[in-house]
Design an enzyme around this catalytic site. Structure first.
Site, short mmCIF file in Angstrom:
data_model
loop_
_atom_site.label_atom_id
_atom_site.label_comp_id
_atom_site.label_asym_id
_atom_site.label_seq_id
_atom_site.Cartn_x
_atom_site.Cartn_y
_atom_site.Cartn_z
N ASN A 84 0.85 -1.20 0.00
CA ASN A 84 0.00 0.00 0.00
C ASN A 84 0.88 1.24 0.00
O ASN A 84 2.11 1.14 -0.02
CB ASN A 84 -0.96 -0.02 1.20
CG ASN A 84 -0.21 -0.05 2.51
OD1 ASN A 84 0.51 0.87 2.85
ND2 ASN A 84 -0.35 -1.15 3.25
N ASP A 125 -4.32 -6.14 5.37
CA ASP A 125 -5.34 -6.92 6.05
C ASP A 125 -5.30 -8.39 5.62
O ASP A 125 -5.57 -9.28 6.41
CB ASP A 125 -6.73 -6.35 5.74
CG ASP A 125 -6.92 -5.01 6.43
OD1 ASP A 125 -6.46 -4.88 7.58
OD2 ASP A 125 -7.49 -4.08 5.81
N ASP A 163 -3.83 -9.52 13.46
CA ASP A 163 -3.90 -8.11 13.87
C ASP A 163 -2.87 -7.92 15.00
O ASP A 163 -3.09 -8.32 16.14
CB ASP A 163 -5.31 -7.76 14.35
CG ASP A 163 -5.47 -6.25 14.50
OD1 ASP A 163 -4.55 -5.62 15.06
OD2 ASP A 163 -6.49 -5.70 14.05
N ILE A 164 -1.76 -7.31 14.62
CA ILE A 164 -0.62 -7.21 15.55
C ILE A 164 -1.01 -6.37 16.77
O ILE A 164 -0.80 -6.75 17.92
CB ILE A 164 0.61 -6.60 14.83
CG1 ILE A 164 0.94 -7.43 13.59
CG2 ILE A 164 1.81 -6.54 15.78
CD1 ILE A 164 1.94 -6.78 12.65
N LYS A 213 -9.89 -2.36 18.98
CA LYS A 213 -8.49 -2.79 19.16
C LYS A 213 -8.15 -2.97 20.64
O LYS A 213 -7.13 -3.57 20.96
CB LYS A 213 -7.54 -1.75 18.56
CG LYS A 213 -7.75 -1.50 17.08
CD LYS A 213 -6.97 -2.48 16.24
CE LYS A 213 -7.24 -2.25 14.76
NZ LYS A 213 -6.54 -3.19 13.90
O1 C5P Z 1 -7.80 -2.26 11.41
P1 C5P Z 1 -6.92 -1.19 10.90
O2 C5P Z 1 -5.89 -1.66 9.91
O3 C5P Z 1 -7.61 0.03 10.40
O4 C5P Z 1 -6.12 -0.70 12.22
C1 C5P Z 1 -5.09 0.19 12.18
C2 C5P Z 1 -4.22 0.03 13.38
O5 C5P Z 1 -3.97 -1.33 13.69
C3 C5P Z 1 -2.85 0.61 13.15
O6 C5P Z 1 -2.35 1.01 14.40
C4 C5P Z 1 -2.08 -0.58 12.60
O7 C5P Z 1 -0.68 -0.45 12.75
C5 C5P Z 1 -2.64 -1.72 13.41
N1 C5P Z 1 -2.72 -3.01 12.71
C6 C5P Z 1 -1.93 -4.07 13.11
N2 C5P Z 1 -2.04 -5.29 12.47
C7 C5P Z 1 -2.91 -5.46 11.47
C8 C5P Z 1 -3.72 -4.40 11.05
C9 C5P Z 1 -3.61 -3.18 11.68
O8 C5P Z 1 -1.11 -3.89 14.01
N3 C5P Z 1 -2.99 -6.63 10.88
#
Ligand code: C5P
Length: 403
Positions: free
Chosen positions: A213, A282, A311-312, A350
């Site tokens: 991206n 994602d 989702d880290i 989150k």
């Molecule tokens: O769900 P979304 O991608 O919008 O969330 C954004 C936040 O979550 C950011 O802080 C991003 O670094 C973190 N994130 C993550 N792992 C993912 C997706 C998002 O740590 N797989």
């Protein structure tokens, strides 16, 4: 705005070929908003002219303790009393030895000796041949100068003017500038360890193609720099971006979301703060092909299946250290509209105490941004500014939230 804005610095040059870098440093300091008074030793004048430094600093250069321009003829007292810091760059081996022994046979060393110890810090940037640098005499002097409270900067490594290669080069002007900016930054995160993710991830389809991206990594790198300058020990887990590593920051390069998660898990145990700025993909292709997927001329397109990435942030936010308040987690949200509503919902989803919202299309790749800080009590806007300025504000905000 630089932390050097409004500061008055005495820039001292002793003799060394690195003096040419001091011209650039002088210019950079002035550009950062500092006033600069240059003092040169006789040896420095063998390498640079006072005229050059006068033109760059916009002030006459001092080269002698007998300078008749000072009404009381005490340049060493007057110059040091006005300064917020004295910066000696280059500091030759001989000059450091002189500092160590309290030598004072010319203006620069005399002024360093005469400076008020508790209000005028002395910062030196050593520059010399690698053998001179590694000589036990020099290393002893460096250790003792540090023990005496002198801020001795590191040296660079690489090709030297003498034709040899090794340690001893003076840091580049930009590196010294960063060190000085860090020096004047309040140490709000002293003793803290901060982990930052930044940039995009790259999810391979085959050995030559992948999905990524437009995240540039600039916000995360600016936050890492601000946290380091605030005294934190910083680890930056970076996706594929071509940004220079901020000075003093430990960097781990990764490509995919899975690699990013692995690196984060390795470092998060020691962290007090986790700031997830990365734009993590994602989904990833369920199976990356071992070989390049070839066009076979039939007009058929490959059928890609996807699986969801971990989702880290959400995972880290559920860890026992995060839940018990030992680890403070900060998430980012890049939205296209309804920032407050989306950021508020994302904070809850989150499970983080602080979520920073920004408008994705307005920030990706840009040098400036605007942020919305959302916590359990509500929202606060950090208005449009450079990403570095916003990073300083965000770091200050996070520091206030730590117990
Ligand atoms: O769900 P979304 O991608 O919008 O969330 C954004 C936040 O979550 C950011 O802080 C991003 O670094 C973190 N994130 C993550 N792992 C993912 C997706 C998002 O740590 N797989």
């Amino acid at each position: 705005m630089s932390t050097l804005a409004g500061k008055h610095l005495v820039l001292g040059l002793s003799g060394g070929i690195a003096a040419y870098k001091s011209a650039e440093l002088c210019r950079a300091l002035v550009k950062a908003g500092a006033t600069v008074q240059v003092v040169m030793t006789q040896a420095a004048e063998q390498f640079m002219t006072a005229v050059t430094l006068q033109a760059l600093s916009g002030r006459p250069v001092y080269t002698s303790q007998w300078d008749p321009r000072e009404a009381n003829n005490m340049a060493h007292i007057n110059l040091s009393r006005e300064a917020d810091a004295i910066v000696v760059a280059p500091a030759s081996a001989d000059f450091m030895s002189k500092l160590l022994h309290g030598g004072a046979d010319e203006l620069l060393s005399l002024m360093c000796l005469a400076r008020p110890l508790d209000s005028v810090p002395l910062i030196v940037a050593p520059a010399m041949n690698r053998e001179m640098w590694s000589n036990p005499a020099t290393q002893r002097n460096v250790a003792q100068l540090r023990a005496d409270g002198v801020h001795v900067l590191d040296v660079g490594q690489g090709d030297q003017a003498c034709g040899e290669t090794g340690d001893g080069r003076m840091l580049e002007a930009e590196e010294i500038l960063q060190e000085l900016e860090a020096f004047f930054t309040p140490k709000l995160l002293a003793g803290k360890s901060v982990l930052v993710t930044a940039g995009p991830t790259y999810e391979a389809i085959d050995p030559v193609r992948g999905i990524t991206n437009l995240s540039s990594g600039k916000m995360g790198f600016a936050i890492a720099r601000a946290a380091q300058m605030a005294g934190a020990q910083v680890t930056l887990v970076a996706g594929p971006v071509h940004l220079p590593t901020p000075r003093g920051v430990g960097r781990v390069n990764v490509q995919s979301a899975q690699q990013m998660q692995h690196a984060v898990m390795q470092h998060v145990e020691r962290a007090h703060v986790f700031i997830a700025t990365a734009a993590v993909a994602d989904w990833r292709p369920a199976q990356a092909a071992d070989q390049k997927i070839k066009k076979d001329g039939s007009g058929q397109t490959p059928q890609l299946a996807f699986v969801e990435n971990p989702d880290i942030l959400a995972t880290v936010a559920q860890s026992s250290r995060a839940l018990s308040g030992q680890l403070f987690c900060v998430g980012f949200a890049a939205e296209s509209h309804d920032l407050l509503a989306h950021a508020t919902a994302k904070r809850q989803r989150k499970g983080v105490p602080l979520l920073v919202g920004n408008i994705g299309p307005a920030t990706f790749g840009q040098d400036d941004n605007a942020l919305l800080l959302v916590d359990e009590k509500g929202a606060r806007e950090l208005p449009h500014a450079s990403k570095q300025a916003l990073a300083f504000d965000l770091v200050a905000d996070i520091a206030r939230r730590l117990t």
